[in-house]
Motif scaffolding. Sequence first.
Motif, PDB file in Angstrom:
ATOM      1  N   SER A  72     -36.208 -40.344  61.044  1.00  0.00           N
ATOM      2  CA  SER A  72     -35.722 -41.200  59.969  1.00  0.00           C
ATOM      3  C   SER A  72     -35.123 -40.378  58.841  1.00  0.00           C
ATOM      4  O   SER A  72     -35.569 -39.265  58.558  1.00  0.00           O
ATOM      5  CB  SER A  72     -36.880 -42.050  59.423  1.00  0.00           C
ATOM      6  N   ASN A  73     -34.114 -40.944  58.185  1.00  0.00           N
ATOM      7  CA  ASN A  73     -33.634 -40.334  56.947  1.00  0.00           C
ATOM      8  C   ASN A  73     -34.721 -40.456  55.882  1.00  0.00           C
ATOM      9  O   ASN A  73     -35.598 -41.312  55.956  1.00  0.00           O
ATOM     10  CB  ASN A  73     -32.332 -40.994  56.481  1.00  0.00           C
ATOM     11  N   PRO A 146     -36.177 -35.397  59.750  1.00  0.00           N
ATOM     12  CA  PRO A 146     -35.459 -34.168  60.102  1.00  0.00           C
ATOM     13  C   PRO A 146     -34.797 -33.479  58.918  1.00  0.00           C
ATOM     14  O   PRO A 146     -34.458 -32.294  59.004  1.00  0.00           O
ATOM     15  CB  PRO A 146     -34.415 -34.643  61.124  1.00  0.00           C
ATOM     16  N   GLU A 147     -34.608 -34.185  57.791  1.00  0.00           N
ATOM     17  CA  GLU A 147     -34.057 -33.538  56.596  1.00  0.00           C
ATOM     18  C   GLU A 147     -35.076 -32.596  55.954  1.00  0.00           C
ATOM     19  O   GLU A 147     -34.712 -31.735  55.157  1.00  0.00           O
ATOM     20  CB  GLU A 147     -33.620 -34.589  55.584  1.00  0.00           C
ATOM     21  N   GLY A 148     -36.361 -32.824  56.268  1.00  0.00           N
ATOM     22  CA  GLY A 148     -37.408 -31.947  55.768  1.00  0.00           C
ATOM     23  C   GLY A 148     -37.969 -32.352  54.429  1.00  0.00           C
ATOM     24  O   GLY A 148     -39.147 -32.132  54.147  1.00  0.00           O
ATOM     25  N   SER A 158     -28.628 -32.089  55.509  1.00  0.00           N
ATOM     26  CA  SER A 158     -28.566 -31.436  56.821  1.00  0.00           C
ATOM     27  C   SER A 158     -29.928 -31.559  57.507  1.00  0.00           C
ATOM     28  O   SER A 158     -30.954 -31.737  56.845  1.00  0.00           O
ATOM     29  CB  SER A 158     -28.176 -29.965  56.662  1.00  0.00           C
ATOM     30  N   PHE A 159     -29.936 -31.459  58.835  1.00  0.00           N
ATOM     31  CA  PHE A 159     -31.158 -31.616  59.619  1.00  0.00           C
ATOM     32  C   PHE A 159     -31.717 -30.260  60.024  1.00  0.00           C
ATOM     33  O   PHE A 159     -30.979 -29.347  60.380  1.00  0.00           O
ATOM     34  CB  PHE A 159     -30.878 -32.431  60.884  1.00  0.00           C
ATOM     35  N   LYS A 160     -33.026 -30.164  59.995  1.00  0.00           N
ATOM     36  CA  LYS A 160     -33.712 -28.959  60.457  1.00  0.00           C
ATOM     37  C   LYS A 160     -33.910 -29.027  61.971  1.00  0.00           C
ATOM     38  O   LYS A 160     -33.961 -30.108  62.559  1.00  0.00           O
ATOM     39  CB  LYS A 160     -35.047 -28.798  59.723  1.00  0.00           C
ATOM     40  N   LYS A 161     -34.080 -27.871  62.613  1.00  0.00           N
ATOM     41  CA  LYS A 161     -34.045 -27.796  64.071  1.00  0.00           C
ATOM     42  C   LYS A 161     -35.382 -28.080  64.753  1.00  0.00           C
ATOM     43  O   LYS A 161     -35.426 -28.457  65.925  1.00  0.00           O
ATOM     44  CB  LYS A 161     -33.557 -26.412  64.500  1.00  0.00           C
ATOM     45  N   GLY A 162     -36.503 -27.891  64.037  1.00  0.00           N
ATOM     46  CA  GLY A 162     -37.810 -27.934  64.676  1.00  0.00           C
ATOM     47  C   GLY A 162     -38.087 -29.194  65.474  1.00  0.00           C
ATOM     48  O   GLY A 162     -38.577 -29.131  66.613  1.00  0.00           O
TER      49      GLY A 162
END
Length: 237
Positions: A72-73, A146-148, A158-162
Amino acid sequence: MIRTTYILIWVVLSTIFWGLIAIVISFFTRTGNPVHIIARIWARGILFVSRIKVTVNGLANIDPTQSYVYMSNHQSNFDIPVLLAYLPVQFRWLAKAELFKIPIFGRAMRGAGYVKIDRFNQKAAFESINEAAGKMKNGVSVMIFPEGTRSLDGNIRSFKKGGFIMAVDAGVPIVPVVLKGTWPIMAKSSLRINNGEVSLNIETPIATTDYTRENKDDLIQCVRAVIKDGFEKGKST
């Protein structure tokens, strides 16, 4: 600010009350499912007191018996209660380690089987990702931002890779989730809590079987595009 103060007092008291219940229940369950239900009740109470109306779209896109990585954002502190209260499936948070240090709340999160991730320790972070991937192989879904962290201006970061490595390793589909309306309720830079309307849109799952760690960037772009497009459409209406 009187309204905000009232809501914050409610949040603290309800967190203590439901958190203690969740801790007790956690000793009698191995799945963590009952504790997640307690978290859902806690979240609905916060949204009710805050006068926040939530509309859910796209439930037909998911199978409650299927394991997914929900992504989710992240707009506001209110994203968490909205997702807990209105996404009617069992899932486990992949959450930053700092939350687990909060008295009662953190212990209840551990009781629910949520997975902590240390953003400042790469080795520990990948151990957490492997733990979450193992849970998914046993039929558990995971929720991640995913934005952290929360957006500063309401736009998609931006999205993180984990989380994508985790999804690829587990071989489970990613379900993009688009939240609209939480940023005006409580922006990251503000302590004020406003009432409002929120939409929770569940998009079509994206299979990860054709992706590997090597081409995960393509998967990241695909998921981010779906979430960004869904969010931008919401801003234009």
